[in-house]
Design a protein around this motif. Sequence first.
Motif, PDB file in Angstrom:
ATOM      1  N   PRO A  11      46.723 -40.319  -1.866  1.00  0.00           N
ATOM      2  CA  PRO A  11      47.092 -41.669  -2.299  1.00  0.00           C
ATOM      3  C   PRO A  11      47.078 -41.858  -3.813  1.00  0.00           C
ATOM      4  CG  PRO A  11      44.962 -41.667  -1.206  1.00  0.00           C
ATOM      5  CD  PRO A  11      45.553 -40.304  -1.026  1.00  0.00           C
ATOM      6  N   GLY A  12      46.254 -41.125  -4.515  1.00  0.00           N
ATOM      7  CA  GLY A  12      46.169 -41.287  -5.957  1.00  0.00           C
ATOM      8  C   GLY A  12      47.234 -40.533  -6.726  1.00  0.00           C
ATOM      9  N   ASN A  13      47.979 -39.681  -6.059  1.00  0.00           N
ATOM     10  CA  ASN A  13      48.978 -38.861  -6.744  1.00  0.00           C
ATOM     11  C   ASN A  13      50.397 -39.216  -6.340  1.00  0.00           C
ATOM     12  OD1 ASN A  13      47.061 -37.449  -8.208  1.00  0.00           O
ATOM     13  ND2 ASN A  13      46.756 -35.983  -6.572  1.00  0.00           N
ATOM     14  N   TYR A  14      50.593 -40.462  -5.965  1.00  0.00           N
ATOM     15  CA  TYR A  14      51.905 -40.963  -5.589  1.00  0.00           C
ATOM     16  C   TYR A  14      52.152 -42.199  -6.429  1.00  0.00           C
ATOM     17  CZ  TYR A  14      55.727 -42.504  -2.557  1.00  0.00           C
ATOM     18  OH  TYR A  14      56.938 -42.896  -2.067  1.00  0.00           O
ATOM     19  N   LEU A  15      53.067 -42.101  -7.400  1.00  0.00           N
ATOM     20  CA  LEU A  15      53.293 -43.165  -8.362  1.00  0.00           C
ATOM     21  C   LEU A  15      54.672 -43.781  -8.176  1.00  0.00           C
ATOM     22  CD1 LEU A  15      51.959 -41.225 -11.482  1.00  0.00           C
ATOM     23  CD2 LEU A  15      50.685 -42.795  -9.998  1.00  0.00           C
ATOM     24  N   LEU A  58      49.470 -39.588 -17.376  1.00  0.00           N
ATOM     25  CA  LEU A  58      48.606 -38.663 -18.107  1.00  0.00           C
ATOM     26  C   LEU A  58      47.242 -38.534 -17.439  1.00  0.00           C
ATOM     27  CD1 LEU A  58      48.270 -36.844 -20.573  1.00  0.00           C
ATOM     28  CD2 LEU A  58      47.573 -38.849 -21.877  1.00  0.00           C
ATOM     29  N   GLU A  59      46.683 -39.631 -16.994  1.00  0.00           N
ATOM     30  CA  GLU A  59      45.386 -39.591 -16.305  1.00  0.00           C
ATOM     31  C   GLU A  59      45.491 -38.803 -14.996  1.00  0.00           C
ATOM     32  OE1 GLU A  59      41.456 -39.880 -15.553  1.00  0.00           O
ATOM     33  OE2 GLU A  59      42.469 -40.374 -17.433  1.00  0.00           O
ATOM     34  N   LYS A  60      46.578 -39.005 -14.247  1.00  0.00           N
ATOM     35  CA  LYS A  60      46.766 -38.278 -12.986  1.00  0.00           C
ATOM     36  C   LYS A  60      46.928 -36.781 -13.250  1.00  0.00           C
ATOM     37  CE  LYS A  60      46.383 -41.810 -10.429  1.00  0.00           C
ATOM     38  NZ  LYS A  60      45.130 -41.997  -9.695  1.00  0.00           N
ATOM     39  N   ILE A  61      47.633 -36.430 -14.320  1.00  0.00           N
ATOM     40  CA  ILE A  61      47.787 -35.021 -14.679  1.00  0.00           C
ATOM     41  C   ILE A  61      46.430 -34.424 -15.023  1.00  0.00           C
ATOM     42  CG2 ILE A  61      48.718 -33.459 -16.436  1.00  0.00           C
ATOM     43  CD1 ILE A  61      51.225 -35.336 -16.489  1.00  0.00           C
ATOM     44  N   ARG A  62      45.661 -35.120 -15.817  1.00  0.00           N
ATOM     45  CA  ARG A  62      44.320 -34.621 -16.185  1.00  0.00           C
ATOM     46  C   ARG A  62      43.437 -34.458 -14.952  1.00  0.00           C
ATOM     47  NH1 ARG A  62      43.845 -38.234 -21.596  1.00  0.00           N
ATOM     48  NH2 ARG A  62      44.792 -36.715 -22.987  1.00  0.00           N
ATOM     49  N   GLU A  63      43.476 -35.427 -14.057  1.00  0.00           N
ATOM     50  CA  GLU A  63      42.677 -35.322 -12.827  1.00  0.00           C
ATOM     51  C   GLU A  63      43.099 -34.104 -12.003  1.00  0.00           C
ATOM     52  OE1 GLU A  63      43.130 -39.037 -10.753  1.00  0.00           O
ATOM     53  OE2 GLU A  63      42.001 -40.150 -12.271  1.00  0.00           O
ATOM     54  N   GLY A  77      54.562 -39.562   1.234  1.00  0.00           N
ATOM     55  CA  GLY A  77      54.089 -39.136  -0.084  1.00  0.00           C
ATOM     56  C   GLY A  77      52.589 -39.012  -0.167  1.00  0.00           C
ATOM     57  N   ILE A  78      51.870 -39.988   0.360  1.00  0.00           N
ATOM     58  CA  ILE A  78      50.417 -39.889   0.273  1.00  0.00           C
ATOM     59  C   ILE A  78      49.881 -38.810   1.202  1.00  0.00           C
ATOM     60  CG2 ILE A  78      50.060 -42.237  -0.567  1.00  0.00           C
ATOM     61  CD1 ILE A  78      49.084 -42.985   2.252  1.00  0.00           C
ATOM     62  N   ILE A 125      52.098 -34.161  -8.240  1.00  0.00           N
ATOM     63  CA  ILE A 125      52.121 -35.613  -8.354  1.00  0.00           C
ATOM     64  C   ILE A 125      53.543 -36.031  -8.009  1.00  0.00           C
ATOM     65  CG2 ILE A 125      51.921 -37.585  -9.931  1.00  0.00           C
ATOM     66  CD1 ILE A 125      50.001 -35.745 -11.604  1.00  0.00           C
ATOM     67  N   PHE A 126      53.680 -37.066  -7.197  1.00  0.00           N
ATOM     68  CA  PHE A 126      55.005 -37.567  -6.828  1.00  0.00           C
ATOM     69  C   PHE A 126      55.291 -38.888  -7.514  1.00  0.00           C
ATOM     70  CE2 PHE A 126      54.093 -34.836  -3.169  1.00  0.00           C
ATOM     71  CZ  PHE A 126      55.273 -34.111  -3.109  1.00  0.00           C
TER      72      PHE A 126
END
Length: 124
Positions: free
Chosen positions: A96-100, A110-115, A90-91, A76-77
């Motif tokens: 796309p969902g793991n670039y914050l 936390l949600e991205k880590i769980r995913e 980054g994406i 995750i970035f």
Amino acid sequence: MRVLLVDDEKELVSTLAERLALRGVEADWVVSAEEALDAVGHCAYEVAVLDVRIPRMSGLNLKKLLEERCPEMKFIFMTGHGSEADFMTGIAEAGPGNYLVKPVKIEVLLEKIREAVEEKGGRP
């Protein structure tokens, strides 16, 4: 689940680790790419959360080195520098969902880590 946080902003990364720990996530943190490479050791981390811009080595380059050592690790970035070029890179690397973009809400992280852990086939 075990997470490695990498960000040169010591206060931010240590606070994220504390807040994740309060939510049941075992999170270690480091402030440089060199420390991250030392920390991965036997690939004990399921997920690495990387700042895109860290001194001496970008988070994108660090990801490549970590992947060589730990091919099962998910990434995750995070960035405080939201340029369009950084976003596109980054994406491309993380999806796309793991670039914050900082500041990161702990619930979103936390949600991205769980995913990422579920995608890897582990237990959140």
